[in-house]
Scaffold this active site. Sequence first.
Site: not given
Length: 618
Positions: A477, A560, A595
Amino acid sequence: MSYSVQSYPCAERLTLVEQVHGTTVADPYRGLEDPDAGDTERWLREQDELWLTYAGSLRTRFGWKNSVRQLSNIGSVSTPVFRGGRCFTLRREPNQPHAVLYVDDRPLLDPLDRTLDAWQPSPDGSKLAFQLSQGGTEQSTLSVLDVGTGQLIDGPIDGCRYSPVAWLPDGNTFYYVRLRQVRRHSLGDSDDVTVLADDASYGLEISADGRWLTICTTNDLWFADLTTDAPPAHIPTTATTLMSVGPDNRLYVVTTQDAPTGRICVGDPATPTEWHDYLRPDQPLTGLAILDEVVLVSTASEIAVHDRESGRRLNVLELPGVGSVGSLTAHGNRAWFTYTDSVTPPTVYSYDTNGTTPWSAGQDKRSAETHRVTYRSTDGTELELRVIGKPGPRPTILYGYGGFGQSLTPTYSAFALAWVEAGGSFVTASIRGDGVEHHAGTGHSKQQVFDDFIAAAEHLIADGWTTADQLAICGESNGGLLTAAALTQRPELFAAAVCSAPLTDMIRYELSGLGERWTAEYGTVQDPDDFQHLMSYSPYHQVAEGVKYPAVMLTAFGNDTRVDPLHARKFCAALQHATAGPRPVLLRFEAEAGHATGGIGLAADMLAFLADQTGLDQ
């Protein structure tokens, strides 16, 4: 196996250029932003084939999967939440794929193939509000069940992504957040009352007696006396501030105003704009528990006991080692918290006036050397590295995050331990953007985060822990942005990099996923000064032809909703076109995952890739 431009799937390279604040910005792979375009679908299929061909050549791939599975097979239990004489916990047994919510010793809610994102019992423990999402999307629906019968009695209500739920004492009405609006919902009534509609991320708290409602956003507060019909009163702040009314009917305010690590203030709910200092921890606050006689205050690595009346610090709880504490809960004069470190799986401990004792079954520790190493960044600031593994030089993974105030304190990681037990070293970098140094790594100072990370890599090489041919970097991320920036700025320092669910196009990041909510961290392209800083490090725009880039593995996830997979697609295409080196640039895409939720299979593939590129034999 050697790779060249001819090895990679062809992506149409556009001549698209735009003028942004007088600067020419090229975007040759804009076409890959559309996941449904025929060329994108064809390109993704060919990338899948390329990845599977490479992965099939990794003889240790299944060995890594077994190692990660064995180290992950530990079971878990959450800190308890007590309501109305009932005890609610999340439990996962060894070999169980997900946690199940229990009430006392009875299974209450098994999410099966869905994800239990959040849950909150009513004050009397008779009802449970819970949120489920599918396929890692984090797009939750909220429902209510009867705890006694297990039957669904309300919902589902959509648009409730990680919504806080604040029950009134009667157990029939609660406040919650739907579609970024605060609403009041009564069970069985389809017409909610909208309380606030400012399109923000809200936190909600209701006092135990049901009188006081507090609503918090990043820099705003609202406070309401629910015994009146008056709307919530707005209380402007200039810093991150949380407010609640404790069981002692005292107003507690946690704020970073004039206190980078946070401070706790107290006041009277009748005059909610008037507070005075109660205590100031040395490290960023992570939890507050108000017991009958004392107050517990947790930071990432310790829990301090304070006198409830004065706030005076009495002592610090003795912990099993140097690690991380979290999930602080309380009931009466007793509290619970979790403890973990680099070799110890999370364990729940209980505190009362007699001291601290294990509450959940203890977990076996792993055996590994740990070291704390200091280094200096480019501006002379002294920072810390946590090393798991023996001195080198040896294949090493350098891991970092560098944003949103996230503290990377020691925690148990099957991913890291599998690498270490195979003979490598795993290093976590403490850098600007994390924890107490958050604001030193945001906005126009974001480059300092990358400088810190690069300085950490240079130190590991100079100090003999590893070599450039054995050093890999890894991040997820915002940490994926970190690794992407590092490999484009200093490609010669690294043998390999894993960028998982990364942000890479910082000029268009606000247009997808949750990007529009992150301008406080990165800045906005709409501002000319912010744009110049974003452009200066945006990994996608810093890729240069003819550079020998390290081996790169990008991971992306079709469900995601935080970081759109377009970032990984565009960066992958740019690197594959530009690199002059023989090392591979690969994209591993999971269509039905959210995610960074690839699980054991993803962890094993990442380790197999990094081992192959750094020379670690399992």
